[in-house]
Motif scaffolding. Structure first.
Motif, short mmCIF file in Angstrom:
data_model
loop_
_atom_site.label_atom_id
_atom_site.label_comp_id
_atom_site.label_asym_id
_atom_site.label_seq_id
_atom_site.Cartn_x
_atom_site.Cartn_y
_atom_site.Cartn_z
N ASN A 107 0.97 -1.03 0.07
CA ASN A 107 0.04 0.07 0.04
C ASN A 107 0.70 1.12 0.08
OD1 ASN A 107 -2.11 1.83 0.14
ND2 ASN A 107 -2.83 1.44 2.29
N PRO A 108 1.55 1.41 -1.18
CA PRO A 108 2.33 2.79 -1.38
C PRO A 108 1.74 4.02 -1.05
CG PRO A 108 2.30 1.75 -3.23
CD PRO A 108 1.78 0.79 -2.18
N TRP A 109 0.23 3.98 -1.26
CA TRP A 109 -0.55 5.09 -1.01
C TRP A 109 -0.23 5.46 0.36
CZ3 TRP A 109 -4.38 5.86 2.66
CH2 TRP A 109 -5.17 6.82 2.65
N HIS A 110 -0.27 4.59 1.41
CA HIS A 110 -0.17 4.99 2.69
C HIS A 110 1.33 5.00 3.16
CE1 HIS A 110 0.66 3.82 6.93
NE2 HIS A 110 -0.12 4.68 7.33
N ASP A 111 2.14 4.22 2.58
CA ASP A 111 3.60 4.20 3.28
C ASP A 111 4.42 5.28 2.72
OD1 ASP A 111 2.76 1.88 4.67
OD2 ASP A 111 3.69 0.44 3.26
N TYR A 112 3.99 5.68 1.56
CA TYR A 112 5.06 6.82 0.98
C TYR A 112 4.13 8.37 0.84
CZ TYR A 112 7.98 2.96 0.12
OH TYR A 112 9.14 2.02 0.16
N ALA A 113 2.82 8.14 0.16
CA ALA A 113 2.42 9.43 -0.25
C ALA A 113 1.31 10.14 0.90
CB ALA A 113 1.13 9.14 -1.32
N ASN A 114 1.21 9.30 1.93
CA ASN A 114 0.61 9.74 3.22
C ASN A 114 1.24 9.34 4.61
OD1 ASN A 114 -2.11 11.30 2.22
ND2 ASN A 114 -1.91 9.30 0.77
N SER A 115 2.34 9.35 4.51
CA SER A 115 3.15 8.94 5.53
C SER A 115 4.81 9.53 5.52
CB SER A 115 3.25 7.54 6.01
OG SER A 115 2.16 7.00 6.29
N GLY A 174 0.70 9.22 8.24
CA GLY A 174 0.04 10.42 8.32
C GLY A 174 -1.40 10.54 8.96
N TRP A 175 -1.84 9.22 9.28
CA TRP A 175 -3.06 9.15 10.38
C TRP A 175 -2.78 9.76 11.38
CZ3 TRP A 175 -7.13 8.92 7.69
CH2 TRP A 175 -7.37 8.16 6.59
N PHE A 176 -1.92 9.84 12.18
CA PHE A 176 -1.55 10.30 13.49
C PHE A 176 -0.83 11.89 13.14
CE2 PHE A 176 0.15 5.91 13.84
CZ PHE A 176 -1.09 5.45 14.34
N LEU A 177 -1.96 12.78 13.84
CA LEU A 177 -1.83 14.22 13.58
C LEU A 177 -0.29 14.41 14.23
CD1 LEU A 177 -5.40 15.12 14.38
CD2 LEU A 177 -4.57 14.68 12.34
N LYS A 178 0.20 13.87 14.85
CA LYS A 178 1.41 14.40 15.43
C LYS A 178 2.56 14.46 14.44
CE LYS A 178 3.24 9.78 17.18
NZ LYS A 178 3.69 9.02 18.06
N ASN A 179 2.31 13.61 13.33
CA ASN A 179 3.21 13.57 12.03
C ASN A 179 2.72 14.42 11.00
OD1 ASN A 179 4.68 11.41 13.50
ND2 ASN A 179 3.18 9.84 12.61
N SER A 180 1.92 15.27 11.20
CA SER A 180 1.46 16.34 10.22
C SER A 180 2.44 17.17 9.64
CB SER A 180 0.08 17.00 10.57
OG SER A 180 -0.98 16.06 10.73
N ASP A 181 3.46 17.55 10.50
CA ASP A 181 4.35 18.67 10.17
C ASP A 181 5.63 17.98 9.77
OD1 ASP A 181 5.01 17.51 12.49
OD2 ASP A 181 6.02 19.36 13.28
N LEU A 182 5.50 16.74 9.35
CA LEU A 182 6.70 15.99 8.72
C LEU A 182 6.61 15.79 7.28
CD1 LEU A 182 7.08 13.08 11.40
CD2 LEU A 182 8.46 15.24 11.08
N PRO A 183 7.48 15.92 6.42
CA PRO A 183 7.26 15.67 4.81
C PRO A 183 7.16 14.23 4.54
CG PRO A 183 9.68 15.71 5.56
CD PRO A 183 9.02 16.10 6.95
#
Length: 559
Positions: free
Chosen positions: A170-178, A189-198
């Motif tokens: 699931n690269p949609w999750h592991d790369y595009a959204n994480s 990226g589901w965890f809001l604590k990671n939202s400021d990371l690229p």
């Protein structure tokens, strides 16, 4: 050209109206969307018909209010028989294609009952809101203990990513959204604590540039055909995470303060309080969380605008700006901590007021280029606009389409008289409905806004809420229980009840046909209340006068 040949209908997902510089954001500059506004009309009071992806989109795609089309929540199917954008435009000689998101669920049971095969042309269109599909990508491939949220989500995009070297199931999750840490651990990226990371993806491979390219590929392949392309972007919808350089573009100095008050926090309204206390409301009410999310949200919007620059530049270079109507809007906004809430499922302007920019290439629209329109409009007005732009008369469909064409406003006509706009939300499938112990019929709320006063009616016996947007544009003071506004609430309830009484279910015969049918039954021999032939016109009774028949009564009949 006298009329646009094609229509490019661009919808972003969860884009707030006030997070574009042409709508007044002081720090988030969106020069490409602004440039389109300078070529067209920017609407300042455009409202969606539901503060949730699925029902909002179904209203836009059908031109009908939510309790008319019935798809009241995400994944509630649009019932077989509802006429859609594709149905209306194909009747006008224009193809209707999807590139991106619809969040539509097919009415599989209805299709089975009618014998519609999903892989047939008609069945496929019924399954996809009437669109022919170039690529559908709802941008959602989350997975939990009960499986995938959407088994069909991001399939082609994941295939594209794997072809670019992004490995995994699931690269949609592991790369595009994480994101990723220095030892290769995926930071979801589901965890809001990671939202400021690229996000751990090359920017050109992320979702927004990918869909831009797919849109251009579709348009390039159409040749001389007439088309509407619904280029439906996934972002800036959550998961809130964005690749560089956008992840580092914005900081606290760029954030607008949250719009909220202690009085709102202390509300006695059970439904409003319940939405505030939902997990997303509690999270976005924390400044540390909001700061992280806003970095990503603003970065995602900036990336969207840059892609608008790519797209508009290509349309200009290829000459397609000369014959293509372009619409830019959103399916709803995002609270971002305003009013102590996150997400979008309530009726403040942060959620239900959306950007709407329309560029009409016709010379008839030259007088309105670069202007601002303050008329009350609804997103269900777009479909009759497209029908008229395609060369048909939307008034012939006024028994089906509940909006009004915007074309007169785009071409210098007088503003229409619209007394109010309406929005509705069915939260019967939400945890809050369970916490309040509500029957699904009672977990519904409706909004009516007349341009000054906004009232929210709640089923289930809860009191209304009321805001005076002239005196309180931030919607901080709830006057729903104020005795001084009793007459205002009564007048708004009159508007709401009049709206609810409209004949929305009668879609199989036009108003014109009903007008033409008046008094016609007599001409087919139905005579109601006629005492004698002398009372009727001779031709009406001609089939009943002067006729002979054998006497079949009793003994005479036996002879």
């Amino acid at each position: 050209m006298a009329e646009p040949k094609n229509i490019l209908f661009i919808m972003f997902d969860q884009l707030r109206w006030d997070y574009l510089s042409c709508y007044g954001h002081p720090h988030l500059k969106t020069p490409n969307i602004d440039r389109l506004a300078a070529k067209g009309v920017r609407f300042t009071r455009a409202y969606v018909q539901s503060p949730l992806c699925g029902p909002s989109r179904m209203s836009t795609y059908t031109g009908r209010y939510v309790h008319s089309h019935g798809a009241s929540w995400n994944n509630v199917p649009l019932k077989v028989g509802e006429r859609t954008m594709g149905d209306h435009l194909r009747d006008a000689g224009m193809g209707c294609w999807l590139v991106g998101k619809t969040h539509m669920a097919a009415d599989a049971e209805g299709m089975r009952r009618l014998g519609l095969e999903p892989d047939s042309v008609i069945g496929a269109r019924v399954s996809e809101c009437g669109f022919d599909v170039f690529e559908r990508d709802d941008g959602m491939r989350p997975e939990g203990p009960d499986g995938l949220y959407d088994p069909g989500g991001a399939l082609k995009y994941n295939e594209y990513l794997r072809g670019k070297g992004y490995e995994g199931d699931n690269p949609w999750h592991d790369y595009a959204n994480s994101a990723v840490d220095d030892t290769g651990n995926v930071l979801s990226g589901w965890f809001l604590k990671n939202s400021d990371l690229p996000a751990n993806i090359r920017e050109e491979d992320s979702e927004t540039p990918y869909l831009t390219r797919r849109g251009m590929e579709f348009i390039e392949g159409q040749g001389d055909k007439r088309w509407l392309c619904h280029l439906s972007y996934i972002k800036p919808h959550w998961p809130y995470i964005v690749p560089e350089p956008y992840a580092s573009m914005f900081g606290r100095q760029d954030f607008l303060p949250p719009v909220r008050s202690q009085a709102e926090r202390d509300t006695d309204h059970p439904v409003f309080r319940g939405f505030q206390n939902a997990p997303v409301g509690r999270a976005l009410s924390r400044d540390d969380v909001r700061d992280k999310v806003l970095r990503a949200y603003m970065g995602l919007i900036k990336q969207c605008d840059d892609q608008m620059g790519v797209l508009l530049g290509w349309l200009e270079e290829t000459g397609r700006m000369d014959d293509t109507m372009i619409v830019v809007t959103s399916d709803h906004g995002d609270f971002m901590g305003d009013h102590w809430m996150g997400e979008k499922t309530f009726f403040h302007d942060a959620s239900i007021k959306v950007p709407l920019i329309v560029y009409d290439p016709s010379e008839k629209a030259d007088a309105t280029r670069g202007t601002v329109c303050d008329a009350l409009v609804e997103c269900l007005d777009l479909l009759p606009t497209f029908v008229e732009a395609a060369g048909s008369d939307p008034s012939r469909l006024d028994h089906v389409l509940e909006g009004k064409s915007l074309l007169p406003l785009l071409r210098g006509g007088a503003a229409r008289e619209r007394g109010a706009v309406f929005c509705e939300y069915d939260y019967s499938a939400s945890p809050l409905a369970g916490k309040l112990g509500l029957h699904p019929a009672d977990a519904r709320m409706f909004m009516v806004f007349d341009g000054r006063w906004k009232m929210i009616h709640f089923e289930g016996g809860f009191r209304p809420m009321l805001f005076d947007l002239d005196a309180d544009p931030d919607e901080l003071e709830d006057l729903g229980a104020s005795p001084a506004q009793e007459n205002i609430r009564a007048a708004l309830y009159d508007r709401l009840f009049a709206w609810a009484r409209r004949p929305a279910a009668r879609t199989t015969i036009s108003n014109e046909a009903l007008r033409n049918a008046r008094g016609k039954s007599g001409r087919t021999g139905v005579l109601i209340g006629v005492v004698g032939e002398e009372e009727a016109e001779p031709e009406i009774v001609a089939k009943y006068v002067g006729r002979k028949a054998r006497d079949m009564r009793g003994s005479k009949a036996a002879e």
